[in-house]
Design a protein around this motif. Structure first.
Motif, PDB file in Angstrom:
ATOM      1  N   TRP A 152     -10.478 -35.061  -8.000  1.00 42.14           N
ATOM      2  CA  TRP A 152     -11.693 -35.611  -8.608  1.00 42.14           C
ATOM      3  C   TRP A 152     -11.536 -36.977  -9.249  1.00 42.14           C
ATOM      4  O   TRP A 152     -12.495 -37.635  -9.576  1.00 42.14           O
ATOM      5  CB  TRP A 152     -12.323 -34.632  -9.574  1.00 42.14           C
ATOM      6  CG  TRP A 152     -11.594 -34.336 -10.846  1.00 42.14           C
ATOM      7  CD1 TRP A 152     -10.880 -35.182 -11.638  1.00 42.14           C
ATOM      8  CD2 TRP A 152     -11.590 -33.069 -11.515  1.00 42.14           C
ATOM      9  NE1 TRP A 152     -10.411 -34.542 -12.729  1.00 42.14           N
ATOM     10  CE2 TRP A 152     -10.831 -33.243 -12.700  1.00 42.14           C
ATOM     11  CE3 TRP A 152     -12.144 -31.818 -11.245  1.00 42.14           C
ATOM     12  CZ2 TRP A 152     -10.615 -32.203 -13.598  1.00 42.14           C
ATOM     13  CZ3 TRP A 152     -11.931 -30.805 -12.140  1.00 42.14           C
ATOM     14  CH2 TRP A 152     -11.163 -30.988 -13.303  1.00 42.14           C
ATOM     15  N   ARG A 153     -10.318 -37.472  -9.446  1.00 40.45           N
ATOM     16  CA  ARG A 153     -10.181 -38.792 -10.072  1.00 40.45           C
ATOM     17  C   ARG A 153     -10.001 -39.888  -9.030  1.00 40.45           C
ATOM     18  O   ARG A 153     -10.657 -40.923  -9.088  1.00 40.45           O
ATOM     19  CB  ARG A 153      -8.992 -38.794 -11.041  1.00 40.45           C
ATOM     20  CG  ARG A 153      -8.897 -40.065 -11.876  1.00 40.45           C
ATOM     21  CD  ARG A 153      -7.785 -39.947 -12.919  1.00 40.45           C
ATOM     22  NE  ARG A 153      -7.790 -41.064 -13.848  1.00 40.45           N
ATOM     23  CZ  ARG A 153      -7.024 -42.142 -13.695  1.00 40.45           C
ATOM     24  NH1 ARG A 153      -6.213 -42.253 -12.664  1.00 40.45           N
ATOM     25  NH2 ARG A 153      -7.081 -43.115 -14.590  1.00 40.45           N
ATOM     26  N   TYR A 208     -13.075 -41.360  -7.056  1.00 39.60           N
ATOM     27  CA  TYR A 208     -13.939 -42.159  -7.924  1.00 39.60           C
ATOM     28  C   TYR A 208     -13.303 -43.509  -8.239  1.00 39.60           C
ATOM     29  O   TYR A 208     -13.965 -44.542  -8.262  1.00 39.60           O
ATOM     30  CB  TYR A 208     -14.208 -41.391  -9.224  1.00 39.60           C
ATOM     31  CG  TYR A 208     -15.165 -42.107 -10.139  1.00 39.60           C
ATOM     32  CD1 TYR A 208     -16.536 -42.024  -9.919  1.00 39.60           C
ATOM     33  CD2 TYR A 208     -14.710 -42.873 -11.212  1.00 39.60           C
ATOM     34  CE1 TYR A 208     -17.439 -42.692 -10.752  1.00 39.60           C
ATOM     35  CE2 TYR A 208     -15.592 -43.535 -12.041  1.00 39.60           C
ATOM     36  CZ  TYR A 208     -16.954 -43.443 -11.811  1.00 39.60           C
ATOM     37  OH  TYR A 208     -17.833 -44.106 -12.632  1.00 39.60           O
ATOM     38  N   VAL A 217     -14.554 -35.686  -0.397  1.00 39.08           N
ATOM     39  CA  VAL A 217     -15.465 -35.801  -1.545  1.00 39.08           C
ATOM     40  C   VAL A 217     -16.618 -36.747  -1.223  1.00 39.08           C
ATOM     41  O   VAL A 217     -17.788 -36.435  -1.459  1.00 39.08           O
ATOM     42  CB  VAL A 217     -14.691 -36.277  -2.806  1.00 39.08           C
ATOM     43  CG1 VAL A 217     -15.636 -36.754  -3.900  1.00 39.08           C
ATOM     44  CG2 VAL A 217     -13.797 -35.151  -3.334  1.00 39.08           C
ATOM     45  N   SER A 237     -17.206 -38.579 -11.646  1.00 38.13           N
ATOM     46  CA  SER A 237     -15.772 -38.289 -11.604  1.00 38.13           C
ATOM     47  C   SER A 237     -15.477 -37.083 -12.480  1.00 38.13           C
ATOM     48  O   SER A 237     -16.303 -36.659 -13.262  1.00 38.13           O
ATOM     49  CB  SER A 237     -15.016 -39.501 -12.133  1.00 38.13           C
ATOM     50  OG  SER A 237     -13.646 -39.225 -12.212  1.00 38.13           O
ATOM     51  N   LEU A 280     -18.004 -34.041 -11.509  1.00 36.61           N
ATOM     52  CA  LEU A 280     -17.987 -33.933 -10.037  1.00 36.61           C
ATOM     53  C   LEU A 280     -17.781 -32.482  -9.625  1.00 36.61           C
ATOM     54  O   LEU A 280     -18.509 -31.945  -8.793  1.00 36.61           O
ATOM     55  CB  LEU A 280     -16.856 -34.797  -9.458  1.00 36.61           C
ATOM     56  CG  LEU A 280     -16.654 -34.648  -7.948  1.00 36.61           C
ATOM     57  CD1 LEU A 280     -17.684 -35.477  -7.193  1.00 36.61           C
ATOM     58  CD2 LEU A 280     -15.257 -35.057  -7.524  1.00 36.61           C
ATOM     59  N   ALA A 281     -16.790 -31.830 -10.240  1.00 30.76           N
ATOM     60  CA  ALA A 281     -16.413 -30.486  -9.809  1.00 30.76           C
ATOM     61  C   ALA A 281     -17.434 -29.420 -10.193  1.00 30.76           C
ATOM     62  O   ALA A 281     -17.714 -28.519  -9.410  1.00 30.76           O
ATOM     63  CB  ALA A 281     -15.056 -30.116 -10.396  1.00 30.76           C
TER      64      ALA A 281
END
Length: 496
Positions: free
Chosen positions: A29-30, A33, A275, A296, A300-301
């Protein structure tokens, strides 16, 4: 030095464990972004530059230190120079705190895994996350009550950590990574293949990889690239030195560092494609630009993706289950590496038995983690994560480069790793460790501090930032100094 240390069953077992530690939630997730917001395809220039000037050199440094001095991070540093044992303990204390809030994120991923079978987050994933699920309080200082689904998940995560580390290196950590990592890769490939074949995927991918060359001129983007490489490789957390101390005497260290870095990078790119393909689908369905759906981290998750899965019909159920399994697997491999780094340091220092240390640590870890199962848990996680990543880990990395570069001398480590590696590293490595890495980390640190004082992080009040941010940094430093004053168990004392 003692040779009754546990060892990996095979080199591939070590590589998988190192990659398992490096591949974590940040990759999923990082990284996507960061690429998107830092110039898309153009970001790859500073990113690869950072890999070759910080990622690989620092990983060789940590592998070389752990392998040469045959100890956990504090023991390896103490054997290199007794004066610097304290910041080895600082990295261990930081890792212990990371582990406690990591268990909250993994608990949320497990809860969402159960919800994804019937899209239990409903129509408004944002409202569900903050109100129905977390019941978030109005400030970090108002802890409120306990969120029981999170507490149950945290207990489960600590049990998994205990079960794997209790079994030891070969039959615990190595075996787990041999199962979970291939599964993680297969699941991510399925998500990517399905993601890119959905209508609208190309919108997201174009946004991700379209180069904005102007951003390459921005120094902040370069610092961001170093930050990403640093954090995603588990550098300066005490893990990699510990893991390499379990390697047999003759192991190709340099090659192992390259393999770990490139496996981690490959997984990061795979995640980015998956993603952004899915975010492109969401933007197309909602008829809005990609910028409006990009987010992010936790947003996001637990908010953006559930929203996409809701509007995707049957495929949403399948991808939802796969995505949260992916998060859980990536998180567990990282959590276990943190447990091992902390336990190994305690075992080396006090000579206690592994099973006793792992059991005691997991019980204490669970009790501390309950703070994150309160209604203010998300605030605590946010503040601590910011301070540990921007100050704790960066300063430890800076100290590592300084101590090896200027006191122990890089030549000592380079000659050790070259003697047992097919691929020899040259004097360029000494130059990077002495000058380039410390300079960049120092710039990053100064910039973080300036930003912090200009605009306090996340708009939180000063009391919260002092209590959950600066106090955690102080705890790491003071705790590190105090523990380093205690004597080592006799057999380690002899070789210091």
């Amino acid at each position: 030095m003692e040779e009754n240390r546990e060892q990996w069953g095979s080199k591939i077992g070590f590589i998988l464990a190192a990659v398992g530690s490096a591949v974590g939630l940040g990759n999923i997730w990082r990284f996507p972004y960061v690429v998107y917001s830092s110039g898309g395809g153009a970001f790859l220039i500073p990113y690869f530059f950072a890999i070759f000037t910080a990622g690989i050199p620092l990983l060789i440094l940590e592998y070389g230190m752990g392998h040469k001095f045959r100890g956990s991070t504090p023991l390896s540093l103490a054997r290199a120079n007794k004066k610097f044992e304290w910041f080895g303990w600082w990295s261990i204390i930081s890792s212990a705190i990371i582990l406690c809030y990591y268990s909250m994120i993994l608990s949320m991923a497990m809860k969402y895994l159960t919800l994804s079978f019937n899209k239990g987050w409903g129509e408004d994933s944002n409202f569900f996350f903050y109100n129905d699920f977390l019941n978030l309080s109005d400030s970090p200082l108002n802890l409120g009550g306990i969120v029981f689904p999170i507490l149950i998940g945290i207990a489960l995560i600590w049990f998994i950590n205990w079960f794997i580390c209790y079994k030891g290196i070969k039959s615990g950590i190595e075996k787990m990574n041999k199962i979970l990592l291939p599964c993680l890769l297969i699941i991510m490939i399925i998500i990517v293949i399905r993601g890119v074949t959905l209508e609208g995927a190309e919108v997201g991918l174009n946004k991700l990889f379209t180069p904005d060359w102007n951003k390459v001129k921005d120094p902040k983007i370069w610092i961001l690239a170093y930050g990403q490489v640093f954090f995603s490789l588990s550098i300066a957390t005490g893990i990699m030195m510990t893991y390499s101390s379990y390697l047999p005497r003759k192991t190709d260290i340099n090659n192992s560092a390259f393999m770990t870095v490139f496996a981690n990078c490959g997984f990061e790119f795979l995640c980015a494609i998956g993603v952004f393909a899915i975010l492109g689908v969401m933007a197309t369905i909602e008829g809005v630009p990609v910028e409006e759906v990009v987010t992010s981290g936790i947003g996001l998750a637990f908010i953006a993706f559930p929203k996409v899965f809701t509007i995707m019909g049957a495929w949403g159920n399948i991808l939802g289950v796969l995505f949260f399994v992916c998060l859980a697997f990536a998180g567990i491999t990282s959590a276990v590496s943190l447990v091992e780094a902390i336990s190994a340091a305690i075992i080396d220092k006090f000579g206690w038995k592994r099973k006793k240390v792992v059991t005691g640590m997991c019980i204490i870890g669970f009790l501390v983690s309950t703070a994150f199962a309160t209604n203010a848990g998300l605030y605590l996680l946010d503040i601590m994560d910011n301070f540990i990543n921007n100050y704790g880990i960066v300063v430890v990395g800076l100290l590592e480069a300084f101590v090896i570069g200027w006191i122990v001398k890089p030549k000592v480590i380079r000659e050790h790793t070259n003697a047992i590696s097919h691929f020899k590293i040259g004097k360029w490595w000494d130059f990077i460790i002495k000058y380039i890495t410390p300079t960049i980390l120092l710039i990053t640190l100064v910039q973080s501090i300036i930003t912090e004082f200009k605009t306090p992080y996340g708009g939180y009040d000063l009391t919260s930032l002092l209590l959950y941010g600066w106090a955690i940094i102080a705890l790491g430093i003071i705790g590190g100094i105090l523990i380093s004053k205690k004597p080592w168990k006799t057999e380690n004392e002899e070789v210091l």
